[in-house]
Motif scaffolding. Structure first.
Motif, PDB file in Angstrom:
ATOM      1  N   VAL A  39     124.913 -19.110  43.317  1.00 10.81           N
ATOM      2  CA  VAL A  39     125.754 -20.272  43.620  1.00 10.81           C
ATOM      3  C   VAL A  39     127.218 -19.839  43.648  1.00 10.81           C
ATOM      4  CG1 VAL A  39     126.594 -22.484  42.711  1.00 10.81           C
ATOM      5  CG2 VAL A  39     124.129 -22.019  42.771  1.00 10.81           C
ATOM      6  N   ALA A  40     127.644 -19.080  42.641  1.00  9.38           N
ATOM      7  CA  ALA A  40     129.043 -18.633  42.563  1.00  9.38           C
ATOM      8  C   ALA A  40     129.408 -17.733  43.742  1.00  9.38           C
ATOM      9  CB  ALA A  40     129.289 -17.904  41.242  1.00  9.38           C
ATOM     10  N   ALA A  41     128.464 -16.892  44.174  1.00  3.89           N
ATOM     11  CA  ALA A  41     128.722 -15.977  45.290  1.00  3.89           C
ATOM     12  C   ALA A  41     128.583 -16.665  46.643  1.00  3.89           C
ATOM     13  CB  ALA A  41     127.772 -14.787  45.215  1.00  3.89           C
ATOM     14  N   GLU A  42     128.096 -17.890  46.615  1.00  2.37           N
ATOM     15  CA  GLU A  42     127.900 -18.681  47.835  1.00  2.37           C
ATOM     16  C   GLU A  42     127.016 -17.979  48.855  1.00  2.37           C
ATOM     17  OE1 GLU A  42     131.823 -19.933  49.133  1.00  2.37           O
ATOM     18  OE2 GLU A  42     131.851 -21.515  47.611  1.00  2.37           O
ATOM     19  N   THR A  43     125.962 -17.311  48.357  1.00  2.00           N
ATOM     20  CA  THR A  43     124.974 -16.733  49.276  1.00  2.00           C
ATOM     21  C   THR A  43     124.218 -17.887  49.926  1.00  2.00           C
ATOM     22  OG1 THR A  43     123.160 -16.643  47.666  1.00  2.00           O
ATOM     23  CG2 THR A  43     124.689 -14.757  47.695  1.00  2.00           C
ATOM     24  N   PRO A  44     123.501 -17.645  51.034  1.00  2.00           N
ATOM     25  CA  PRO A  44     122.735 -18.738  51.646  1.00  2.00           C
ATOM     26  C   PRO A  44     121.776 -19.408  50.654  1.00  2.00           C
ATOM     27  CG  PRO A  44     122.844 -16.878  53.144  1.00  2.00           C
ATOM     28  CD  PRO A  44     123.457 -16.429  51.839  1.00  2.00           C
ATOM     29  N   VAL A  45     121.088 -18.584  49.867  1.00  2.00           N
ATOM     30  CA  VAL A  45     120.175 -19.140  48.863  1.00  2.00           C
ATOM     31  C   VAL A  45     120.977 -19.882  47.795  1.00  2.00           C
ATOM     32  CG1 VAL A  45     118.503 -18.522  47.077  1.00  2.00           C
ATOM     33  CG2 VAL A  45     118.388 -17.418  49.298  1.00  2.00           C
ATOM     34  N   GLY A  46     122.111 -19.323  47.417  1.00  2.00           N
ATOM     35  CA  GLY A  46     122.961 -19.966  46.414  1.00  2.00           C
ATOM     36  C   GLY A  46     123.474 -21.316  46.865  1.00  2.00           C
ATOM     37  N   LEU A  47     123.843 -21.419  48.142  1.00  2.00           N
ATOM     38  CA  LEU A  47     124.330 -22.708  48.663  1.00  2.00           C
ATOM     39  C   LEU A  47     123.223 -23.763  48.653  1.00  2.00           C
ATOM     40  CD1 LEU A  47     126.574 -21.413  51.585  1.00  2.00           C
ATOM     41  CD2 LEU A  47     127.323 -22.380  49.384  1.00  2.00           C
ATOM     42  N   GLU A  48     122.016 -23.344  49.009  1.00  2.00           N
ATOM     43  CA  GLU A  48     120.899 -24.290  48.966  1.00  2.00           C
ATOM     44  C   GLU A  48     120.613 -24.716  47.530  1.00  2.00           C
ATOM     45  OE1 GLU A  48     116.184 -24.767  50.100  1.00  2.00           O
ATOM     46  OE2 GLU A  48     117.278 -23.065  50.925  1.00  2.00           O
ATOM     47  N   VAL A  67     116.178 -16.032  45.444  1.00  2.00           N
ATOM     48  CA  VAL A  67     117.235 -15.544  44.548  1.00  2.00           C
ATOM     49  C   VAL A  67     116.817 -14.212  43.922  1.00  2.00           C
ATOM     50  CG1 VAL A  67     118.437 -16.020  42.373  1.00  2.00           C
ATOM     51  CG2 VAL A  67     118.224 -17.806  44.085  1.00  2.00           C
ATOM     52  N   VAL A  68     115.560 -14.124  43.484  1.00  2.00           N
ATOM     53  CA  VAL A  68     115.062 -12.872  42.908  1.00  2.00           C
ATOM     54  C   VAL A  68     115.102 -11.770  43.968  1.00  2.00           C
ATOM     55  CG1 VAL A  68     113.045 -11.711  41.904  1.00  2.00           C
ATOM     56  CG2 VAL A  68     113.644 -14.027  41.166  1.00  2.00           C
ATOM     57  N   ALA A  69     114.682 -12.096  45.197  1.00  2.00           N
ATOM     58  CA  ALA A  69     114.674 -11.109  46.286  1.00  2.00           C
ATOM     59  C   ALA A  69     116.080 -10.574  46.550  1.00  2.00           C
ATOM     60  CB  ALA A  69     114.084 -11.726  47.549  1.00  2.00           C
ATOM     61  N   GLU A  70     117.079 -11.458  46.546  1.00  2.00           N
ATOM     62  CA  GLU A  70     118.464 -11.021  46.749  1.00  2.00           C
ATOM     63  C   GLU A  70     118.929 -10.123  45.608  1.00  2.00           C
ATOM     64  OE1 GLU A  70     120.929 -14.504  47.055  1.00  2.00           O
ATOM     65  OE2 GLU A  70     120.518 -14.777  49.187  1.00  2.00           O
ATOM     66  N   ARG A  71     118.531 -10.473  44.400  1.00  2.00           N
ATOM     67  CA  ARG A  71     119.050  -9.783  43.220  1.00  2.00           C
ATOM     68  C   ARG A  71     118.452  -8.387  43.031  1.00  2.00           C
ATOM     69  NH1 ARG A  71     121.146  -7.126  40.206  1.00  2.00           N
ATOM     70  NH2 ARG A  71     121.944  -7.568  38.127  1.00  2.00           N
ATOM     71  N   ILE A  72     117.166  -8.231  43.300  1.00  2.00           N
ATOM     72  CA  ILE A  72     116.523  -6.945  42.980  1.00  2.00           C
ATOM     73  C   ILE A  72     116.899  -5.832  43.944  1.00  2.00           C
ATOM     74  CG2 ILE A  72     114.598  -8.036  41.769  1.00  2.00           C
ATOM     75  CD1 ILE A  72     112.852  -7.384  44.222  1.00  2.00           C
ATOM     76  N   VAL A  73     117.585  -6.156  45.043  1.00  2.00           N
ATOM     77  CA  VAL A  73     118.025  -5.098  45.954  1.00  2.00           C
ATOM     78  C   VAL A  73     119.454  -4.648  45.661  1.00  2.00           C
ATOM     79  CG1 VAL A  73     116.421  -5.740  47.786  1.00  2.00           C
ATOM     80  CG2 VAL A  73     118.723  -6.738  47.758  1.00  2.00           C
ATOM     81  N   GLN A  74     120.086  -5.263  44.674  1.00  2.00           N
ATOM     82  CA  GLN A  74     121.430  -4.849  44.303  1.00  2.00           C
ATOM     83  C   GLN A  74     121.373  -3.493  43.589  1.00  2.00           C
ATOM     84  OE1 GLN A  74     123.481  -8.050  42.312  1.00  2.00           O
ATOM     85  NE2 GLN A  74     123.010  -9.483  43.960  1.00  2.00           N
ATOM     86  N   GLN A  75     122.465  -2.772  43.679  1.00  2.00           N
ATOM     87  CA  GLN A  75     122.523  -1.387  43.205  1.00  2.00           C
ATOM     88  C   GLN A  75     122.049  -1.218  41.757  1.00  2.00           C
ATOM     89  OE1 GLN A  75     123.268   1.329  45.061  1.00  2.00           O
ATOM     90  NE2 GLN A  75     122.804   2.590  43.282  1.00  2.00           N
ATOM     91  N   ASP A  76     122.473  -2.117  40.871  1.00  2.00           N
ATOM     92  CA  ASP A  76     122.127  -1.931  39.457  1.00  2.00           C
ATOM     93  C   ASP A  76     120.649  -2.144  39.167  1.00  2.00           C
ATOM     94  OD1 ASP A  76     122.156  -4.692  39.819  1.00  2.00           O
ATOM     95  OD2 ASP A  76     123.087  -5.098  37.883  1.00  2.00           O
TER      96      ASP A  76
END
Length: 195
Positions: A39-48, A67-76
């Motif tokens: 939500v804070a990053a205003e990703t498409p999923v976050g906006l929904e 949201v999980v799909a977006e998060r698990i591809v992040q570098q960390d």
């Protein structure tokens, strides 16, 4: 290493997750934290999610999986992750499997901390009394009546998830009533068995 950590409130998931994060260089992912970050990053999923949350609606499984799909591809998260608080239903577990398959990823283990519910409630009630005696505020989700409901909710969840992950050979039951170091060793042994 990609893990799901299951257990009722107060079972020691946070303590064990911290140890696993440090030992294996993975991240702990909470769906609540991930939703707030999206939500804070205003990703498409976050906006929904923001629109639904503003209307007081629960987020549908597809949104949470997004949201999980977006998060698990992040570098960390490249070394792996621990999912905390997700999946909560069989439908979410099935959706998680499909999403991981699409990303050519797989879960390594589902670790369930099994505890005596009565002892857990006594522990929570003791903490509440100690907090009151020390003049400290009690978090709303630590109130004994709230914990009772959360334990009942968890029991309903695991009744669906346990057989699902047992059938896949991923589920490991760990005695969460033992001392912290012994629980940690039992988790390590379970992870060696699936490595």
């Amino acid at each position: 290493m990609r893990l799901i950590l299951l257990g009722p409130p107060g079972a020691g998931k946070g303590t064990q997750a911290e140890r696993l994060v440090e030992k294996h260089g993975i991240v702990q992912l909470s769906t609540g934290d991930m939703l707030r970050a999206a939500v804070a990053a205003e990703t498409p999923v976050g906006l929904e999610a923001k629109d639904r949350m503003a209307r007081g609606e629960l987020c549908p499984d597809s949104l949470v999986v997004g949201v999980v799909a977006e998060r698990i591809v992040q570098q960390d998260a490249h070394n792996g992750f621990i999912l905390d608080g997700f999946p909560r239903t069989l439908a979410q577990a099935e959706a998680l499997d499909r999403m991981l398959d699409e990303k050519n990823l797989k879960l390594d283990a589902v670790i369930e901390l099994v505890v005596d519910e009565n002892a857990l409630l006594e522990r929570v009630e003791r903490r509440a009394r100690e907090a009151a005696a020390a003049g400290k505020p009690l978090r709303p989700d630590d109130a004994p009546e709230t914990v009772r409901k959360r334990i009942a909710d968890f029991r309903a969840v695991t009744s669906q998830l346990r057989p699902f992950y047992e059938a896949k050979g991923l589920h490991a039951k760990i005695d969460g009533m033992r001392p912290i170091d012994e629980v940690a060793q039992e988790i390590d042994d379970a992870l060696k068995a699936v490595a």
